[in-house]
Design an enzyme around this catalytic site. Structure first.
Site, mmCIF file in Angstrom:
data_model
loop_
_atom_site.group_PDB
_atom_site.id
_atom_site.type_symbol
_atom_site.label_atom_id
_atom_site.label_comp_id
_atom_site.label_asym_id
_atom_site.label_seq_id
_atom_site.Cartn_x
_atom_site.Cartn_y
_atom_site.Cartn_z
ATOM 1 N N ASP A 473 2.457 0.901 4.191
ATOM 2 C CA ASP A 473 1.666 -0.422 3.720
ATOM 3 C C ASP A 473 1.318 -1.301 5.206
ATOM 4 O O ASP A 473 2.173 -0.876 6.133
ATOM 5 C CB ASP A 473 2.174 -1.209 2.692
ATOM 6 C CG ASP A 473 1.311 -1.919 2.033
ATOM 7 O OD1 ASP A 473 0.193 -2.246 2.383
ATOM 8 O OD2 ASP A 473 1.827 -2.558 0.856
ATOM 9 N N ASP A 543 -6.176 -2.892 -4.093
ATOM 10 C CA ASP A 543 -5.367 -3.483 -4.878
ATOM 11 C C ASP A 543 -6.010 -3.592 -6.307
ATOM 12 O O ASP A 543 -5.224 -4.372 -7.177
ATOM 13 C CB ASP A 543 -4.897 -4.889 -4.090
ATOM 14 C CG ASP A 543 -3.682 -4.505 -3.148
ATOM 15 O OD1 ASP A 543 -2.983 -3.176 -3.281
ATOM 16 O OD2 ASP A 543 -3.317 -5.255 -2.478
#
Ligand code: DGJ
Length: 732
Positions: A473, A543
Site C-alpha cells: 500500500d 477503495d
C-alpha cells in the site's frame, strides 16, 4: 525481414546525402511505424498507422517548409525526439542547460543499429556539444505495440542540467481527432473522458511523486473522419485509434498538442514540473518506456491489444500469468482491529465458500491501533499476536488457503520507533514544516540506507513467514520533497532515484522469493501504470467497493488495463460510501468481472449468503480464465445513461463466452435490450447456460454463433440493481 534489410542498408551508409534516402521501418501486428533522416540530419517521423504492404515504400524524410517567418521549418517538421533549440516552438522532448549559459540543443542523427529482431537503437548528438541521446525502439511482433525510450548521456567535461526529458514523442497523420483519457480522485478513479482535440495542448499529469489517482498515464486518440459534426465519443468497435501508456510510477506528464498548423503530437515522460536532473560528465539518464499502439477496431480493439500485451509482455509472470486466486481480505470487516482469534474466525468462514487466499490487512504490526502510529515498525504486534503470525498462517494453510499480508513499506508515522530513531529519513526541507497526510510521512527511498532498510525488513518478513502474497500500500502523495543529504543541485534527482529504488526492491524481492506475489495499492488505484506492472501481479483499483460505482470504474479501468489484474471485492450492504443497498448476487456479479475477492464481514452473513457466495464462487472458478484472459467487448456502456450495462468476454479459442448484464435503474417498464453478442465463431454451435438470472421464454438452449450474434437473446432483467450472467460453450 523487410525491417532488417532496410536497417542494414542504413548502417552501411557513409555519406549524409545517402542517409536521407533511408527509412527505418518497424512492422508488427497490424501496425507499421517508420522514420528517417532528413537533409538536415534530423530524425523525422514518417508514418504511424495501419500495416503497409511488405513491399511498399515509405517516401524518405524531407523537412517541411517554413510557414511564414513565425514558424520555421524546425517547428513544422515532426521530429522523433526534438531538442529545445533552433526555433522549435512545439513541445520539446529534451531541454538542457549548460554551465556556460547555453541552452540551445539541436539533435542530429549519428547512426542506427539493430538491437534485436524487431528492435533498433538510434544515436543522436547535439550539433556541437557532447550530448548524446540513444533512442530505443522495440516493436512487439504480435500486437504491433512499440516500446520507445531514450537515454541521455553527458560526454562534456562539465555537468549539464536536464530540465525536461520525454520518453518519446508521437506524431499522428494529419486529421481531426478525439482524445480519450482517464481521470479520478480517491474513491472515484477511472473516469473515461472524451473530447475533441482542439488547438492548444491538453496536459494530463501527476506532480505527486507517484502515478496518482488524478489522472492515469494512458491516452487513446481516435480519428473522426472528415465529418466535423461526427461524435466525439469514439466508436467501440470501428475506426482508427492510436493509443499509448507510459511505464512510470513517479511524477509524469503526457502532453497532447494540436499545433498552430494542426499537427497532432503526443509527448510524454518525466514531469518537467520541479524537475532538474544534474548529469555529471560520463553519466546518463534513462527515461521510462512509452508504449504506443494502433488499432482499426475502435477503442475496444485498442484495449484488447493492450490487455494481451500486458499479459504476454509486461506482467512478471508473462506470458502466461496464473489467474488470480479468489481472495478474502479483512480490511472492511475489521479495519485495524486484527488479532489471532478474529482472523481465524474469518478465515474459517472464507474457506467454507471456496476462497483460495486469505489476506490480513492493516493493523498487525508495531503499535498500530489506528492510523496514528506504527508505520515503520515492522514487527508483529505482541498483544494482538502473542505467538507471532505462525499460528494464523498455519491455520489458514490447514483450511486449504495460502496467506497474504498488508504492508506499506515507504511510509512512517511520526509516532513510531523508526521515526524517533531516523527523523532524517523522510522527504523534507530542513527547517520547513513536514506536512502529514493520514498522520504519515514519506520515507525518502532515494537514499541508499532507506532503500536497504525497506528491502531488508521485507526480505526478513518473507524469509521468516510462509507468506504467498503482499498487498503493498501507499497512502499519501509527496509534499516538501527535499533531500538535503546530497548537494543542492542534485536534490531533484529524487524524482527519478526514488522510483528506480522502488523498482529495484521489487526486482530483488521477486528474485529472492520467486513464489511471492504482490499487489499494488495506493489508497485504491493511485499507483497503476505499466512501470509497476513489470513487478506486480495485480492492483487494487479503488477503495470504493460500491458494486454500482464499480461498474463504471471497472469499465474505465479496462480501457487501459487487463481484467486479470483488476481486483474486485464483494463487501457489505448498505455500502459505507453511498449507503446503497444491493443484493449479494448483484455484488458478486459486479466483482466477478475482474479478479474476484471477498471483503465483507462474514460474521454477519446468513446461511443463505454463504450458499449464494459458495455457488457463485464455484461458477466464477469455472469461467475465470475466459473472464480475465479473453477478448473483452463492451456491449452496453455503464456511461450511456440508459441505466443498463453489459459486457462480454470471449476466450481466445472462441470456445466460451461469458456475459454480465446489469439493470441499475429500469424506467417506464422498459425491458433489458436484446444482446447481440460479438466475437463468436458464427458456424459453431454454442450451448447457453445461466450463471445467474433468467432468459425471456423462447430463448433456445443451443444455437449457432450466427444466431447469438445476429438474432441475439433477451434477458428477463428489470428493476434497480439487478444483475444476470450467462455463458455460452461451444458444442463438439
Ligand atoms: C488503503 C487501502 O486501499 C485499503 O484497502 C486498506 O488496505 C487501507 N489502506 C489500510 O490502511
Amino acid at each position: 525481414m523487410i525491417f532488417a534489410c532496410l536497417l542494414l542498408t542504413l548502417l552501411a551508409l557513409g555519406s549524409s546525402s545517402a542517409q536521407t534516402e533511408q527509412v527505418i521501418r518497424l512492422d508488427g501486428g497490424n501496425c507499421t511505424y517508420a522514420f528517417g533522416v532528413n537533409e538536415r540530419g534530423e530524425l523525422q517521423t514518417l508514418y504511424w498507422g495501419g500495416r503497409l504492404g511488405a513491399h511498399d515504400g515509405v517516401p524518405p524524410a524531407h523537412s517541411l517548409p517554413e510557414v511564414a517567418s513565425f514558424d520555421s521549418s524546425h517547428t513544422t517538421t515532426p521530429q522523433e525526439y526534438s531538442g529545445w533549440g533552433a526555433g522549435l516552438f512545439t513541445e520539446p522532448a529534451l531541454k538542457v542547460s549548460f554551465v556556460d549559459g547555453n541552452r540551445d540543443l539541436v539533435l542530429r542523427f549519428v547512426r542506427a543499429a539493430p538491437s534485436g529482431p524487431q528492435s533498433v537503437e538510434v544515436l543522436l548528438k547535439d550539433i556541437s556539444r557532447e550530448i548524446y541521446v540513444t533512442l530505443r525502439y522495440s516493436m512487439d511482433p504480435e500486437s504491433g505495440i512499440l516500446a520507445r525510450s531514450a537515454s541521455v548521456e553527458n560526454r562534456e567535461k562539465q555537468p549539464v542540467l536536464i530540465e525536461q526529458a520525454a520518453a518519446a514523442q508521437w506524431t499522428l497523420p494529419s486529421g481531426s481527432y478525439a482524445l480519450a483519457y482517464l481521470t479520478g480522485r480517491w474513491a472515484g478513479e477511472w473516469t473515461l473522458n472524451q473530447e475533441l482535440i482542439q488547438g492548444g495542448a491538453r496536459v494530463i499529469e501527476s506532480r505527486r511523486g507517484t502515478t496518482g489517482h488524478q489522472a492515469n498515464p494512458w491516452f487513446a486518440i481516435s480519428r473522426r473522419g472528415g465529418d466535423t459534426a461526427a461524435p466525439v465519443v469514439a466508436d467501440e468497435e470501428h475506426g482508427e485509434v492510436w493509443f499509448g501508456a507510459l511505464a512510470w510510477s513517479g511524477s509524469w506528464r503526457i502532453t497532447v498538442e494540436r499545433t498552430q498548423l494542426d499537427a497532432v503530437r503526443v509527448t510524454g515522460g518525466f514531469n518537467p514540473f520541479d524537475f532538474g536532473y544534474k548529469l555529471k560528465p560520463g553519466e546518463h539518464l534513462e527515461t521510462p518506456v512509452f508504449y504506443g499502439g494502433y488499432s482499426d477496431h475502435g477503442l475496444g480493439g485498442a484495449s484488447r491489444l493492450l490487455h494481451r500485451f500486458e499479459i504476454v509482455r509486461i506482467l512478471p509472470q508473462a506470458p502466461d500469468p496464473k489467474p488470480r486466486p479468489v481472495i478474502y481480505n479483512s480490511w472492511e470487516a475489521t479495519e485495524f482491529k486484527v488479532d489471532d482469534a478474529g482472523q481465524i474466525a474469518l478465515a474459517e468462514k472464507a474457506a467454507s465458500i471456496g476462497v483460495d487466499r486469505f489476506v490480513m490487512d492493516d493493523g498487525w504490526f508495531g503499535q498500530r491501533r489506528d492510523d496514528h502510529a506504527g508505520l515503520g515498525d515492522w514487527y508483529v504486534n505482541p498483544q494482538k499476536f502473542p505467538h507471532g503470525l505462525k499460528p494464523l498462517i498455519d491455520k489458514v494453510h490447514a483450511l486449504g488457503m495460502d496467506f497474504g499480508l498488508w504492508v506499506e513499506p515507504e511510509m512512517v508515522n511520526p509516532d513510531s520507533d523508526l521515526y524517533r530513531k531516523h527523523p532524517e529519513w523522510v522527504l523534507n526541507f530542513p527547517g520547513r514544516p513536514r506536512s502529514e497526510s493520514r498522520n504519515q510521512l514519506v520515507l525518502n527511498l532515494a537514499r541508499a540506507d532507506v532503500r536497504d532498510y525497506v528491502e531488508g525488513f521485507l526480505d526478513k518478513l518473507l524469509t521468516e513467514n510462509d507468506i504467498a502474497f503482499l498487498k503493498w500500500d501507499y497512502n499519501r502523495n509527496w509534499s516538501e520533497p527535499g533531500w538535503d543529504q546530497v548537494p543542492v543541485d542534485e536534490q531533484r534527482r529524487v524524482y527519478v532515484e526514488f522510483i528506480r529504488n522502488l523498482y529495484s526492491i521489487f526486482g530483488d524481492l521477486r528474485k529472492k522469493h520467486p513464489k511471492v506475489e504482490i499487489e499494488s495499492c495506493s489508497g485504491g488505484g493511485g499507483r497503476v501504470d505499466l512501470g509497476i506492472l513489470h513487478y506486480i501481479d495485480e492492483v487494487w483499483p479503488s477503495d470504493n467497493t460500491d458494486p454500482f460505482d464499480r461498474l463504471s470504474m471497472q469499465d474505465g479501468f479496462s480501457y487501459a488495463y487487463t481484467p486479470q489484474i483488476m481486483m474486485a471485492w464483494v463487501t457489505d450492504s448498505p455500502h459505507w460510501l453511498n449507503n446503497r443497498s444491493t443484493s449479494l448476487s448483484y455484488r458478486l456479479l459486479s466483482s466477478m468481472q475482474g479478479s474476484l475477492g471477498i471483503g465483507a464481514n462474514l460474521n454477519h452473513w446468513t446461511a443463505e449468503d454463504f450458499a449464494t457466495a459458495k455457488r457463485l464462487i464455484a461458477a466464477y472458478h469455472s469461467v475465470q480464465r475466459t473472464i480475465v484472459r479473453g477478448d473483452l467487448y463492451r456491449l452496453i456502456s455503464p456511461r450511456d445513461g440508459s441505466g443498463m450495462s453489459a459486457a462480454e468476454t470471449v476466450s481466445s479459442d472462441k470456445n466460451q463466452a461469458v456475459v454480465f448484464a446489469f439493470a441499475n435503474a429500469t424506467q417506464e417498464g422498459r425491458g433489458f435490450p436484446p444482446l447481440q453478442l460479438v466475437g463468436l465463431d458464427q458456424d459453431a454451435e454454442y450451448k447457453l447456460s445461466s450463471i445467474e438470472g433468467k432468459f425471456r421464454p423462447g430463448t433456445p438452449a443451443s444455437a449457432s454463433g450466427a444466431w447469438w450474434m445476429r438474432h441475439g437473446l433477451q434477458l428477463d432483467l428489470r428493476g434497480d440493481y439487478q444483475a444476470a450472467a450467462f455463458q455460452l460453450d461451444r458444442q463438439r
